[in-house]
Design a protein around this motif. Structure first.
Motif, PDB file in Angstrom:
ATOM      1  N   ARG A  28      40.029-113.579  41.328  1.00  0.00           N
ATOM      2  CA  ARG A  28      39.345-114.844  41.092  1.00  0.00           C
ATOM      3  C   ARG A  28      39.763-115.870  42.146  1.00  0.00           C
ATOM      4  O   ARG A  28      40.953-116.120  42.350  1.00  0.00           O
ATOM      5  N   PRO A  29      38.789-116.512  42.827  1.00  0.00           N
ATOM      6  CA  PRO A  29      39.145-117.467  43.874  1.00  0.00           C
ATOM      7  C   PRO A  29      39.854-118.701  43.319  1.00  0.00           C
ATOM      8  O   PRO A  29      39.412-119.302  42.340  1.00  0.00           O
ATOM      9  N   LEU A  30      40.951-119.062  43.974  1.00  0.00           N
ATOM     10  CA  LEU A  30      41.707-120.260  43.642  1.00  0.00           C
ATOM     11  C   LEU A  30      42.023-120.994  44.941  1.00  0.00           C
ATOM     12  O   LEU A  30      42.712-120.452  45.806  1.00  0.00           O
ATOM     13  N   VAL A  31      41.496-122.200  45.089  1.00  0.00           N
ATOM     14  CA  VAL A  31      41.730-122.999  46.283  1.00  0.00           C
ATOM     15  C   VAL A  31      42.931-123.911  46.036  1.00  0.00           C
ATOM     16  O   VAL A  31      42.950-124.664  45.056  1.00  0.00           O
ATOM     17  N   LEU A  32      43.937-123.832  46.918  1.00  0.00           N
ATOM     18  CA  LEU A  32      45.145-124.652  46.805  1.00  0.00           C
ATOM     19  C   LEU A  32      45.207-125.641  47.968  1.00  0.00           C
ATOM     20  O   LEU A  32      45.121-125.242  49.135  1.00  0.00           O
ATOM     21  N   PHE A  58      44.876-113.711  41.299  1.00  0.00           N
ATOM     22  CA  PHE A  58      44.008-114.665  41.999  1.00  0.00           C
ATOM     23  C   PHE A  58      43.904-114.331  43.485  1.00  0.00           C
ATOM     24  O   PHE A  58      44.861-113.836  44.092  1.00  0.00           O
ATOM     25  N   HIS A  59      42.733-114.612  44.039  1.00  0.00           N
ATOM     26  CA  HIS A  59      42.548-114.593  45.485  1.00  0.00           C
ATOM     27  C   HIS A  59      42.787-116.023  45.948  1.00  0.00           C
ATOM     28  O   HIS A  59      41.959-116.901  45.737  1.00  0.00           O
ATOM     29  N   VAL A  60      43.976-116.256  46.512  1.00  0.00           N
ATOM     30  CA  VAL A  60      44.434-117.611  46.799  1.00  0.00           C
ATOM     31  C   VAL A  60      43.967-118.036  48.192  1.00  0.00           C
ATOM     32  O   VAL A  60      44.223-117.349  49.185  1.00  0.00           O
ATOM     33  N   ILE A  61      43.285-119.172  48.247  1.00  0.00           N
ATOM     34  CA  ILE A  61      42.699-119.692  49.483  1.00  0.00           C
ATOM     35  C   ILE A  61      43.335-121.045  49.768  1.00  0.00           C
ATOM     36  O   ILE A  61      43.190-121.985  48.976  1.00  0.00           O
ATOM     37  N   MET A  62      44.058-121.151  50.891  1.00  0.00           N
ATOM     38  CA  MET A  62      44.893-122.319  51.149  1.00  0.00           C
ATOM     39  C   MET A  62      44.576-122.929  52.516  1.00  0.00           C
ATOM     40  O   MET A  62      45.127-122.493  53.529  1.00  0.00           O
ATOM     41  N   LEU A  89      36.923-130.045  52.610  1.00  0.00           N
ATOM     42  CA  LEU A  89      37.039-129.144  51.468  1.00  0.00           C
ATOM     43  C   LEU A  89      35.696-128.492  51.155  1.00  0.00           C
ATOM     44  O   LEU A  89      35.624-127.275  50.921  1.00  0.00           O
ATOM     45  N   ALA A  90      34.643-129.277  51.159  1.00  0.00           N
ATOM     46  CA  ALA A  90      33.307-128.726  50.907  1.00  0.00           C
ATOM     47  C   ALA A  90      32.940-127.700  51.973  1.00  0.00           C
ATOM     48  O   ALA A  90      32.322-126.666  51.674  1.00  0.00           O
ATOM     49  N   ALA A  91      33.348-127.956  53.220  1.00  0.00           N
ATOM     50  CA  ALA A  91      33.065-127.013  54.306  1.00  0.00           C
ATOM     51  C   ALA A  91      33.819-125.699  54.111  1.00  0.00           C
ATOM     52  O   ALA A  91      33.278-124.612  54.347  1.00  0.00           O
ATOM     53  N   VAL A  92      35.068-125.791  53.657  1.00  0.00           N
ATOM     54  CA  VAL A  92      35.860-124.584  53.391  1.00  0.00           C
ATOM     55  C   VAL A  92      35.231-123.775  52.251  1.00  0.00           C
ATOM     56  O   VAL A  92      35.087-122.551  52.343  1.00  0.00           O
ATOM     57  N   ILE A  93      34.856-124.450  51.191  1.00  0.00           N
ATOM     58  CA  ILE A  93      34.240-123.771  50.041  1.00  0.00           C
ATOM     59  C   ILE A  93      32.933-123.091  50.453  1.00  0.00           C
ATOM     60  O   ILE A  93      32.649-121.951  50.052  1.00  0.00           O
ATOM     61  N   ALA A  94      32.146-123.766  51.288  1.00  0.00           N
ATOM     62  CA  ALA A  94      30.894-123.170  51.765  1.00  0.00           C
ATOM     63  C   ALA A  94      31.168-121.982  52.679  1.00  0.00           C
ATOM     64  O   ALA A  94      30.509-120.925  52.557  1.00  0.00           O
ATOM     65  N   ALA A  95      32.133-122.123  53.592  1.00  0.00           N
ATOM     66  CA  ALA A  95      32.444-121.035  54.525  1.00  0.00           C
ATOM     67  C   ALA A  95      32.968-119.801  53.798  1.00  0.00           C
ATOM     68  O   ALA A  95      32.717-118.658  54.217  1.00  0.00           O
ATOM     69  N   CYS A  96      33.691-120.024  52.709  1.00  0.00           N
ATOM     70  CA  CYS A  96      34.234-118.912  51.912  1.00  0.00           C
ATOM     71  C   CYS A  96      33.224-118.404  50.878  1.00  0.00           C
ATOM     72  O   CYS A  96      33.532-117.484  50.116  1.00  0.00           O
ATOM     73  N   LEU A  98      32.092-119.718  48.075  1.00  0.00           N
ATOM     74  CA  LEU A  98      32.603-119.817  46.711  1.00  0.00           C
ATOM     75  C   LEU A  98      31.600-120.542  45.816  1.00  0.00           C
ATOM     76  O   LEU A  98      31.107-121.604  46.180  1.00  0.00           O
ATOM     77  N   SER A  99      31.328-119.964  44.666  1.00  0.00           N
ATOM     78  CA  SER A  99      30.485-120.635  43.675  1.00  0.00           C
ATOM     79  C   SER A  99      31.208-120.754  42.339  1.00  0.00           C
ATOM     80  O   SER A  99      31.058-121.734  41.620  1.00  0.00           O
ATOM     81  N   ASP A 100      32.017-119.755  41.992  1.00  0.00           N
ATOM     82  CA  ASP A 100      32.802-119.760  40.760  1.00  0.00           C
ATOM     83  C   ASP A 100      34.272-119.661  41.167  1.00  0.00           C
ATOM     84  O   ASP A 100      34.731-118.597  41.580  1.00  0.00           O
ATOM     85  N   TYR A 101      34.987-120.757  41.060  1.00  0.00           N
ATOM     86  CA  TYR A 101      36.355-120.815  41.572  1.00  0.00           C
ATOM     87  C   TYR A 101      37.143-121.867  40.798  1.00  0.00           C
ATOM     88  O   TYR A 101      36.578-122.678  40.068  1.00  0.00           O
ATOM     89  N   ASP A 102      38.466-121.841  40.970  1.00  0.00           N
ATOM     90  CA  ASP A 102      39.344-122.876  40.437  1.00  0.00           C
ATOM     91  C   ASP A 102      39.921-123.652  41.623  1.00  0.00           C
ATOM     92  O   ASP A 102      40.007-123.144  42.736  1.00  0.00           O
TER      93      ASP A 102
END
Length: 252
Positions: A28-32, A58-62, A89-96, A98-102
């Motif tokens: 599960r994606p988790l952005v830190l 978790f798939h940790v994205i930092m 942050l929005a750019a990182v989420i788009a590049a990765c 991600l639609s369902d993440y914490d």
């Protein structure tokens, strides 16, 4: 410990942002998001909290924030519009993709996470570390403290309230020109706006961390807020694995 993989994505204005990943790609994606003058390595990886979260599935994205870590820190004031970290942050989420993440942030990262949600990001769950209600609403005062430390860098003596900030900037080899520009891009968040952060949210804070006000008060102000206390102060709380365990337990 899981291997750390690093890639680079374009943030606002094309600034190159380092994004570090740990854990299985199917997790599960988790952005830190790390704190001011820190980095993903120091805030999350070095002391094992990212590893705890990766081991929890978790798939940790930092990302390293703009002007921090391995990310670029332009010296052009135009590269620091209001809430530029939210745009990054929005750019990182788009590049990765991600639609369902914490989403989890510590200190400046927590401010960025809140501002991101208010700007339209919709993580399933949110974690705010090292952050209290007055830390969000009184950012201008907190920011002035760090600007003063930058402006007096190299002349601040032990015992001065800015000494710790100076020492941390030295350790982290902070680009002070970029950091000063970045500080001007972060704005206050009113207590009234907090009511619009409606997803389940954990406010986790060190027992001796009072730098950003009361995390318990912030949890009580949130529609679905929960408070958890871990050891340490604002600088040391991320060095205890209790932080990672509290985050994992909340997100499970």
């Amino acid at each position: 410990m899981s291997e750390v993989m690093t890639e680079f994505v374009d943030g606002f204005g094309g600034a190159r942002l380092a994004v570090h990943r740990m854990g299985e790609a199917t997790g599960r994606p988790l952005v830190l998001l790390h704190g001011l003058f820190s980095s993903a390595e120091v805030n999350w990886i070095k002391f094992g909290n990212a590893g705890i979260l990766a081991e929890a599935g978790f798939h940790v994205i930092m990302p390293d924030l703009r002007a921090h870590g391995q990310s670029e820190g332009p010296h052009d004031p135009a590269a620091y519009p209001g809430d530029v970290l939210v745009q990054d942050l929005a750019a990182v989420i788009a590049a990765c993709e991600l639609s369902d993440y914490d989403l989890c942030g510590f200190s400046l990262g927590a401010r960025t996470a809140v501002r991101g949600v208010l700007a339209g990001l919709s993580p399933r769950r949110l974690v705010l570390g090292g952050m209290g209600l007055t830390g969000l609403s009184g950012w201008a005062r907190r920011s002035a403290h760090f600007v003063d430390a930058i402006d007096r860098f190299g002349t601040i003596e032990r015992g001065d309230k800015a000494f710790v900030a100076q020492a941390f900037m030295k350790t982290m080899k902070i680009d002070r020109v970029a950091a000063r520009l970045l500080l001007g891009s972060v704005d206050d968040t009113s207590p009234e706006a907090i009511a619009n952060v409606t997803m389940p949210t954990l406010c986790v804070c060190g027992a001796d961390d009072h730098d950003n006000g009361s995390a318990r008060d912030l949890a009580e102000a949130l529609p679905q807020g929960t408070y958890a206390e871990t050891p340490g102060n604002h600088m040391s709380s991320v060095t205890f694995k209790d932080m990672g365990r509290a985050i994992a337990a909340f997100l499970a």
